[in-house]
Design a protein around this motif. Structure first.
Motif, PDB file in Angstrom:
ATOM      1  N   VAL A 230       0.802  -1.240   0.000  1.00  0.00           N
ATOM      2  CA  VAL A 230       0.000   0.000   0.000  1.00  0.00           C
ATOM      3  C   VAL A 230       0.834   1.290   0.000  1.00  0.00           C
ATOM      4  N   ARG A 231       2.067   1.238   0.533  1.00  0.00           N
ATOM      5  CA  ARG A 231       2.863   2.483   0.530  1.00  0.00           C
ATOM      6  C   ARG A 231       3.116   2.959  -0.897  1.00  0.00           C
ATOM      7  N   LYS A 232       3.057   2.018  -1.855  1.00  0.00           N
ATOM      8  CA  LYS A 232       3.245   2.432  -3.258  1.00  0.00           C
ATOM      9  C   LYS A 232       2.162   3.424  -3.691  1.00  0.00           C
ATOM     10  N   HIS A 233       0.999   3.395  -3.021  1.00  0.00           N
ATOM     11  CA  HIS A 233      -0.067   4.346  -3.382  1.00  0.00           C
ATOM     12  C   HIS A 233       0.434   5.792  -3.317  1.00  0.00           C
ATOM     13  N   PHE A 326       3.281   1.566 -12.758  1.00  0.00           N
ATOM     14  CA  PHE A 326       2.546   2.774 -12.390  1.00  0.00           C
ATOM     15  C   PHE A 326       1.537   2.469 -11.277  1.00  0.00           C
ATOM     16  N   VAL A 327       1.272   3.499 -10.457  1.00  0.00           N
ATOM     17  CA  VAL A 327       0.103   3.460  -9.572  1.00  0.00           C
ATOM     18  C   VAL A 327      -0.968   4.279 -10.270  1.00  0.00           C
ATOM     19  N   LEU A 328      -2.099   3.653 -10.596  1.00  0.00           N
ATOM     20  CA  LEU A 328      -3.178   4.392 -11.250  1.00  0.00           C
ATOM     21  C   LEU A 328      -4.416   4.355 -10.352  1.00  0.00           C
ATOM     22  N   ILE A 337      -1.965  -0.708  -7.826  1.00  0.00           N
ATOM     23  CA  ILE A 337      -0.513  -0.705  -8.052  1.00  0.00           C
ATOM     24  C   ILE A 337      -0.137  -1.618  -9.219  1.00  0.00           C
ATOM     25  N   ASP A 338       1.126  -1.522  -9.642  1.00  0.00           N
ATOM     26  CA  ASP A 338       1.718  -2.410 -10.649  1.00  0.00           C
ATOM     27  C   ASP A 338       0.959  -2.404 -11.982  1.00  0.00           C
TER      28      ASP A 338
END
Ligand code: GLY
Length: 358
Positions: A230-233, A326-328, A337-338
């Protein structure tokens, strides 16, 4: 404002923050306190900070030059040398008083000096208050590529004194606002909408909005401190935003952008990609684009800019096995993510952005 407490660090605010800091310093019997500033915070923030710091522990000031171009390993070398010459030991503490460059670089210097001394962030820019100083990401740039070298390691305390914002220029405030808008887009539509209409804003409201942003960021980094999920958000808007920021830093035909200015463009582009790939609402895309343009000055991209910007995507820290991840957004508040994106679609996104500026 109530403090935010986690297992590894605490975020304190305003006058209570100084009380907590003074108590913490009293309790820890540090051998020496080092205060890291840049040339701006030395002049504008250090006097305020010193008037609140109550300690008999000896202290020294270390100053670095102000600006993203000094977020380098060479600057770290200067600070490591200064610490060494001024007899810092493992019971010393570094207080980072400044914007994101000072807190990121100071956190890295402290995390590596003698294999790690304690540090505390006292962010003085909006960007550092709502993003850089919370969550333990530390590090420096490698050439123009952002944050390529560093470690994740939190200081014990973040002290947010919002009165430092009184001396901050408008463009720096807007740069920080971009990270708050991002927090709204990834987590809370109502918060995003409040931020896009700041016409009736009072200073008290600003404190509450900053608090809300820190809560959003803190909840995410507490759940996933090492950015496995979730930190990738929090990287929404940053894949293209960082590449644009680096490109503008090195390119002779482009004006340098502040971090938030580049991220605002990245968020428009990545909302476009979301609409194309994930059925993100086109109505929301149009509203977000309009809101961003009402705050940030447009940049006109030309054909010759695209290849180098796309080339810079290979340095993105979320990349794995050669894929650019990418995070979209599936919707506002629902990041995914991804996501893989073709170069053709990235070009289409730039074309959408360029048309939206006219
Ligand atoms: N600035 C993004 C993060 O802390 O993960």
């Amino acid at each position: 404002m109530n403090s935010i407490e986690t297992d590894t660090y605490k975020v304190h605010f305003n006058s209570k923050g100084y009380e907590e800091l003074n108590r913490y310093i009293d309790d820890h019997n540090f051998s020496k306190i080092f205060i890291l500033v840049d040339s701006n915070t030395h002049e504008h923030c250090l006097p305020v900070f010193m008037s609140q710091l109550q300690t008999r522990t000896e202290f020294e000031i270390i100053e670095i030059e102000a600006g993203e171009e000094f977020k380098t390993i060479e600057t770290c070398l200067g600070v490591w040398n200064a610490l060494s010459e001024l007899n810092a030991d493992r019971k010393s503490i570094l207080l980072n008083l400044g914007g994101g460059v000072v807190t990121d670089l100071g956190g890295f210097v402290a995390s590596t000096f003698k294999r790690g001394i304690k540090y505390i962030n006292i962010p003085t820019s909006l960007l550092a208050m709502v993003d850089a100083s919370v969550g333990g990401k530390t590090g420096v740039d490698l050439g123009t590529v952002k944050n390529q070298v560093g470690v994740i390691n939190s200081g014990d305390i973040v002290l947010i004194d919002t009165t430092f914002l009184d001396t901050l220029p408008q463009n720096q405030l807007k740069s920080g606002l971009a990270e708050m808008l991002k927090h709204g887009l990834i987590k809370d539509k109502a918060y995003f909408e409040t931020l896009t209409d700041l016409s009736a804003l009072t200073l008290n409201d600003l404190d509450d909005l900053i608090y809300e942003s820190v809560v959003i960021k803190n909840n995410i980094v507490t759940e996933d401190p090492n950015e496995q999920g979730v930190r990738k958000h929090l990287n929404f808007g940053h894949t293209l935003g960082h590449a644009i920021e680096s490109y503008c830093l090195e390119s002779e035909n482009k004006e340098q952008l502040l971090h938030g200015e580049a991220i605002a463009i990245g968020m428009i582009l990545e909302c476009y990609l979301s609409a194309e790939l994930l059925e993100f609402s086109k109505t929301d895309l149009a509203a977000i684009t309009k809101a961003m343009h009402s705050i940030y000055k447009p940049v006109l991209f030309e054909d010759k800019d695209y290849a180098p910007i796309i080339e810079l995507l290979k340095y993105d820290k979320k990349n794995e096995h050669g894929n650019i991840n990418f995070v979209l957004l599936e919707a506002i508040g629902c990041p995914k993510i991804d996501c893989l994106v073709s170069n053709d679609l990235i070009l289409e996104a730039f074309s959408y952005y360029n048309k939206s500026t006219t």
